[in-house]
Design a protein around this motif. Sequence first.
Motif, PDB file in Angstrom:
ATOM      1  N   GLU A   1      52.573  39.665  43.747  1.00 13.06           N
ATOM      2  CA  GLU A   1      52.843  38.611  42.764  1.00 13.06           C
ATOM      3  C   GLU A   1      54.331  38.271  42.714  1.00 13.06           C
ATOM      4  O   GLU A   1      54.701  37.093  42.631  1.00 13.06           O
ATOM      5  CB  GLU A   1      52.356  39.063  41.390  1.00 13.06           C
ATOM      6  N   GLU A   2      55.182  39.269  42.771  1.00 11.52           N
ATOM      7  CA  GLU A   2      56.626  39.030  42.707  1.00 11.52           C
ATOM      8  C   GLU A   2      57.124  38.240  43.913  1.00 11.52           C
ATOM      9  O   GLU A   2      58.141  37.544  43.818  1.00 11.52           O
ATOM     10  CB  GLU A   2      57.365  40.369  42.621  1.00 11.52           C
ATOM     11  N   ASN A   3      56.420  38.340  45.029  1.00 10.04           N
ATOM     12  CA  ASN A   3      56.827  37.636  46.242  1.00 10.04           C
ATOM     13  C   ASN A   3      55.933  36.439  46.560  1.00 10.04           C
ATOM     14  O   ASN A   3      55.992  35.903  47.674  1.00 10.04           O
ATOM     15  CB  ASN A   3      56.848  38.615  47.420  1.00 10.04           C
ATOM     16  N   ASP A   4      55.131  36.026  45.564  1.00  7.48           N
ATOM     17  CA  ASP A   4      54.293  34.830  45.685  1.00  7.48           C
ATOM     18  C   ASP A   4      53.406  34.889  46.927  1.00  7.48           C
ATOM     19  O   ASP A   4      53.335  33.943  47.708  1.00  7.48           O
ATOM     20  CB  ASP A   4      55.174  33.576  45.715  1.00  7.48           C
ATOM     21  N   MET A   5      52.744  36.011  47.111  1.00  7.42           N
ATOM     22  CA  MET A   5      51.906  36.219  48.287  1.00  7.42           C
ATOM     23  C   MET A   5      50.421  36.129  47.952  1.00  7.42           C
ATOM     24  O   MET A   5      50.013  36.365  46.818  1.00  7.42           O
ATOM     25  CB  MET A   5      52.184  37.607  48.890  1.00  7.42           C
ATOM     26  N   HIS A   6      49.641  35.782  48.954  1.00 10.35           N
ATOM     27  CA  HIS A   6      48.191  35.901  48.855  1.00 10.35           C
ATOM     28  C   HIS A   6      47.869  37.391  48.904  1.00 10.35           C
ATOM     29  O   HIS A   6      48.352  38.112  49.777  1.00 10.35           O
ATOM     30  CB  HIS A   6      47.524  35.155  50.009  1.00 10.35           C
ATOM     31  N   ILE A   7      47.046  37.860  47.958  1.00 14.35           N
ATOM     32  CA  ILE A   7      46.753  39.289  47.836  1.00 14.35           C
ATOM     33  C   ILE A   7      45.288  39.533  48.165  1.00 14.35           C
ATOM     34  O   ILE A   7      44.392  38.948  47.555  1.00 14.35           O
ATOM     35  CB  ILE A   7      47.073  39.794  46.418  1.00 14.35           C
TER      36      ILE A   7
ATOM     37  N   GLU B   1      61.432  47.881  56.083  1.00 10.28           N
ATOM     38  CA  GLU B   1      60.097  47.420  56.471  1.00 10.28           C
ATOM     39  C   GLU B   1      59.565  46.416  55.462  1.00 10.28           C
ATOM     40  O   GLU B   1      58.933  45.419  55.838  1.00 10.28           O
ATOM     41  CB  GLU B   1      59.156  48.618  56.600  1.00 10.28           C
ATOM     42  N   LEU B   2      59.822  46.673  54.193  1.00  6.07           N
ATOM     43  CA  LEU B   2      59.374  45.738  53.162  1.00  6.07           C
ATOM     44  C   LEU B   2      60.082  44.396  53.309  1.00  6.07           C
ATOM     45  O   LEU B   2      59.483  43.335  53.087  1.00  6.07           O
ATOM     46  CB  LEU B   2      59.633  46.335  51.781  1.00  6.07           C
ATOM     47  N   LYS B   3      61.347  44.436  53.704  1.00  8.64           N
ATOM     48  CA  LYS B   3      62.095  43.197  53.929  1.00  8.64           C
ATOM     49  C   LYS B   3      61.478  42.382  55.058  1.00  8.64           C
ATOM     50  O   LYS B   3      61.326  41.155  54.957  1.00  8.64           O
ATOM     51  CB  LYS B   3      63.552  43.531  54.260  1.00  8.64           C
ATOM     52  N   VAL B   4      61.090  43.054  56.131  1.00 13.51           N
ATOM     53  CA  VAL B   4      60.405  42.367  57.235  1.00 13.51           C
ATOM     54  C   VAL B   4      59.121  41.720  56.729  1.00 13.51           C
ATOM     55  O   VAL B   4      58.803  40.575  57.065  1.00 13.51           O
ATOM     56  CB  VAL B   4      60.090  43.356  58.384  1.00 13.51           C
ATOM     57  N   ALA B   5      58.379  42.459  55.897  1.00 13.87           N
ATOM     58  CA  ALA B   5      57.099  41.956  55.390  1.00 13.87           C
ATOM     59  C   ALA B   5      57.286  40.715  54.527  1.00 13.87           C
ATOM     60  O   ALA B   5      56.572  39.716  54.693  1.00 13.87           O
ATOM     61  CB  ALA B   5      56.381  43.044  54.608  1.00 13.87           C
ATOM     62  N   THR B   6      58.225  40.760  53.600  1.00 14.68           N
ATOM     63  CA  THR B   6      58.391  39.635  52.675  1.00 14.68           C
ATOM     64  C   THR B   6      59.009  38.413  53.360  1.00 14.68           C
ATOM     65  O   THR B   6      58.751  37.285  52.957  1.00 14.68           O
ATOM     66  CB  THR B   6      59.247  40.044  51.470  1.00 14.68           C
TER      67      THR B   6
ATOM     68  N   GLY C   1      37.298  43.992  38.350  1.00 11.66           N
ATOM     69  CA  GLY C   1      37.588  43.515  36.998  1.00 11.66           C
ATOM     70  C   GLY C   1      39.022  43.745  36.589  1.00 11.66           C
ATOM     71  O   GLY C   1      39.622  42.910  35.894  1.00 11.66           O
ATOM     72  N   ARG C   2      39.614  44.855  36.992  1.00  8.57           N
ATOM     73  CA  ARG C   2      41.008  45.139  36.643  1.00  8.57           C
ATOM     74  C   ARG C   2      41.957  44.083  37.210  1.00  8.57           C
ATOM     75  O   ARG C   2      42.960  43.735  36.587  1.00  8.57           O
ATOM     76  CB  ARG C   2      41.398  46.516  37.165  1.00  8.57           C
ATOM     77  N   TYR C   3      41.630  43.579  38.400  1.00  8.78           N
ATOM     78  CA  TYR C   3      42.528  42.635  39.071  1.00  8.78           C
ATOM     79  C   TYR C   3      41.966  41.208  39.085  1.00  8.78           C
ATOM     80  O   TYR C   3      42.364  40.399  39.922  1.00  8.78           O
ATOM     81  CB  TYR C   3      42.805  43.115  40.497  1.00  8.78           C
ATOM     82  N   LYS C   4      41.073  40.931  38.158  1.00  9.11           N
ATOM     83  CA  LYS C   4      40.491  39.596  38.067  1.00  9.11           C
ATOM     84  C   LYS C   4      41.587  38.549  37.925  1.00  9.11           C
ATOM     85  O   LYS C   4      42.481  38.655  37.093  1.00  9.11           O
ATOM     86  CB  LYS C   4      39.560  39.521  36.848  1.00  9.11           C
ATOM     87  N   GLY C   5      41.512  37.535  38.784  1.00 11.67           N
ATOM     88  CA  GLY C   5      42.494  36.458  38.750  1.00 11.67           C
ATOM     89  C   GLY C   5      43.816  36.806  39.406  1.00 11.67           C
ATOM     90  O   GLY C   5      44.708  35.954  39.488  1.00 11.67           O
ATOM     91  N   ARG C   6      43.966  38.036  39.889  1.00  9.91           N
ATOM     92  CA  ARG C   6      45.220  38.475  40.504  1.00  9.91           C
ATOM     93  C   ARG C   6      45.039  38.794  41.989  1.00  9.91           C
ATOM     94  O   ARG C   6      45.865  38.398  42.806  1.00  9.91           O
ATOM     95  CB  ARG C   6      45.768  39.696  39.764  1.00  9.91           C
ATOM     96  N   VAL C   7      43.978  39.518  42.331  1.00 11.64           N
ATOM     97  CA  VAL C   7      43.625  39.730  43.734  1.00 11.64           C
ATOM     98  C   VAL C   7      42.748  38.557  44.151  1.00 11.64           C
ATOM     99  O   VAL C   7      41.703  38.314  43.560  1.00 11.64           O
ATOM    100  CB  VAL C   7      42.904  41.076  43.939  1.00 11.64           C
ATOM    101  N   HIS C   8      43.196  37.827  45.160  1.00  9.69           N
ATOM    102  CA  HIS C   8      42.552  36.551  45.491  1.00  9.69           C
ATOM    103  C   HIS C   8      41.265  36.696  46.301  1.00  9.69           C
ATOM    104  O   HIS C   8      40.395  35.826  46.247  1.00  9.69           O
ATOM    105  CB  HIS C   8      43.541  35.672  46.266  1.00  9.69           C
ATOM    106  N   SER C   9      41.160  37.777  47.073  1.00 11.83           N
ATOM    107  CA  SER C   9      39.980  37.957  47.923  1.00 11.83           C
ATOM    108  C   SER C   9      39.746  39.442  48.158  1.00 11.83           C
ATOM    109  O   SER C   9      40.667  40.271  48.033  1.00 11.83           O
ATOM    110  CB  SER C   9      40.165  37.227  49.259  1.00 11.83           C
ATOM    111  N   TRP C  10      38.492  39.769  48.510  1.00 11.43           N
ATOM    112  CA  TRP C  10      38.101  41.171  48.697  1.00 11.43           C
ATOM    113  C   TRP C  10      37.259  41.349  49.949  1.00 11.43           C
ATOM    114  O   TRP C  10      36.395  40.510  50.243  1.00 11.43           O
ATOM    115  CB  TRP C  10      37.266  41.655  47.509  1.00 11.43           C
ATOM    116  N   ASP C  11      37.491  42.461  50.667  1.00 12.44           N
ATOM    117  CA  ASP C  11      36.499  42.946  51.617  1.00 12.44           C
ATOM    118  C   ASP C  11      35.476  43.706  50.782  1.00 12.44           C
ATOM    119  O   ASP C  11      35.735  44.836  50.340  1.00 12.44           O
ATOM    120  CB  ASP C  11      37.135  43.885  52.647  1.00 12.44           C
ATOM    121  N   VAL C  12      34.345  43.078  50.551  1.00  9.88           N
ATOM    122  CA  VAL C  12      33.329  43.685  49.677  1.00  9.88           C
ATOM    123  C   VAL C  12      32.621  44.823  50.405  1.00  9.88           C
ATOM    124  O   VAL C  12      32.463  45.924  49.874  1.00  9.88           O
ATOM    125  CB  VAL C  12      32.323  42.623  49.193  1.00  9.88           C
ATOM    126  N   VAL C  13      32.198  44.559  51.625  1.00 11.29           N
ATOM    127  CA  VAL C  13      31.530  45.574  52.449  1.00 11.29           C
ATOM    128  C   VAL C  13      32.231  45.627  53.799  1.00 11.29           C
ATOM    129  O   VAL C  13      32.539  44.594  54.391  1.00 11.29           O
ATOM    130  CB  VAL C  13      30.036  45.265  52.632  1.00 11.29           C
TER     131      VAL C  13
END
Length: 378
Positions: free
Chosen positions: A102-108, A60-65, A150-162
């Motif tokens: 990050e290892e698969n150069d994906m938008h997170i 399944e992970l292979k399909v995803a990447t 804060g833990r993922y600052k600069g690493r997680v590109h976007s958030w569902d805030v609410v």
Amino acid sequence: MSIFILILSVFFTFYSCNSHKNAVDNSGKYKLSLKNAFKDNFYIGTALNAWQITGRQPEELKVATQNFNSIVAENIMKSAQIQPKEGKFNFELADKFVKLGEENDMHIHGHTLIWHSQAPDWFFTGKDGNTVSEEVLIQRIRDHIHTVVGRYKGRVHSWDVVNEAIEDDGSYRDSKFYQILGEDFIKLAFEFAHEADPEAKLYYNDYSMAVPEKRRGVVRMVERLKNDNVQIDGIGMQGHIGLKHPDIMEFEKSLEAYGNLVKVMITELDLSVLPSPWGDAGAEISDNYEYDDKMNPFPDELPAYVEKQFTKRYVEFFELFLKHHDKIERVTLWGVNDGNSWKNNWPVRGRIDYPLLFDRKNQAKPVVNELITLAEVK
């Protein structure tokens, strides 16, 4: 000897040609992955569950990447999972999720910071067992968001805030957040998320977003945030659709209305082929119904005629997404394959549904080639 050499020469020439042909075919298949087909239009994403994130489902992970260039965690970043007790954070799975992206150069994408449905009870209750004050809840919201974002600052590109704060009639959901803080809890959550990572994109996410009354309510809420100079970068339109709902014209009206304010994400996309107990597209997770055979019409396989309807419906929606690609940043499927879709157990436990682009054997359904062809033509 010369005849033997000639035979060997012919054999290796034939083998080489066929090997080259296979290499070309494999390259062609790679070029026609979903993420490559839509790369000039928008991110094409999928949700990952804990088993996939921890490597327990490698196929399944292979399909995803191979097919997606954006990922979102299905459950592990929700507040009840990531902070089950006040001040006791569990980042083990979330860390693995971010590292995988990050290892698969994906938008997170992070999902979700504030949501009534999977918030821990302690969020709203004091040591005396009573409902907390405004000041206490604000501090808890601030601490949670600052710690996670804060833990993922600069690493997680976007958030569902609410997530899911507006009812289908356009009013505010009467959640604990709303009961204690009123509509200001939304503004505060976005402000805290921006403080924690000024570069992250911040979104509001909800279901039944094609309902006209809800559309007006969401537009009012977003306009109010923007008038107060609160950063909100996008609206997530959850795509929990069926063969007959929602009306695609109403969906487009909402897409245009939201897109006139901010960017739009098509989130949580899946297409149920099963009958709905209430006949509409709602996704209130607390609604559950007793099993009934008539609600599970395809327990063994999907009939060919339904597969055709399924393909046609997906193509119609992706035609709409491509038409408005200038407004859309991301289209995310809610799962990798049919077997791990939440739709198998909601709103009726024990049903067999077929809502995603890959089947239970991780094989691409006919719709995948149709979507790729559509993207190439557009």
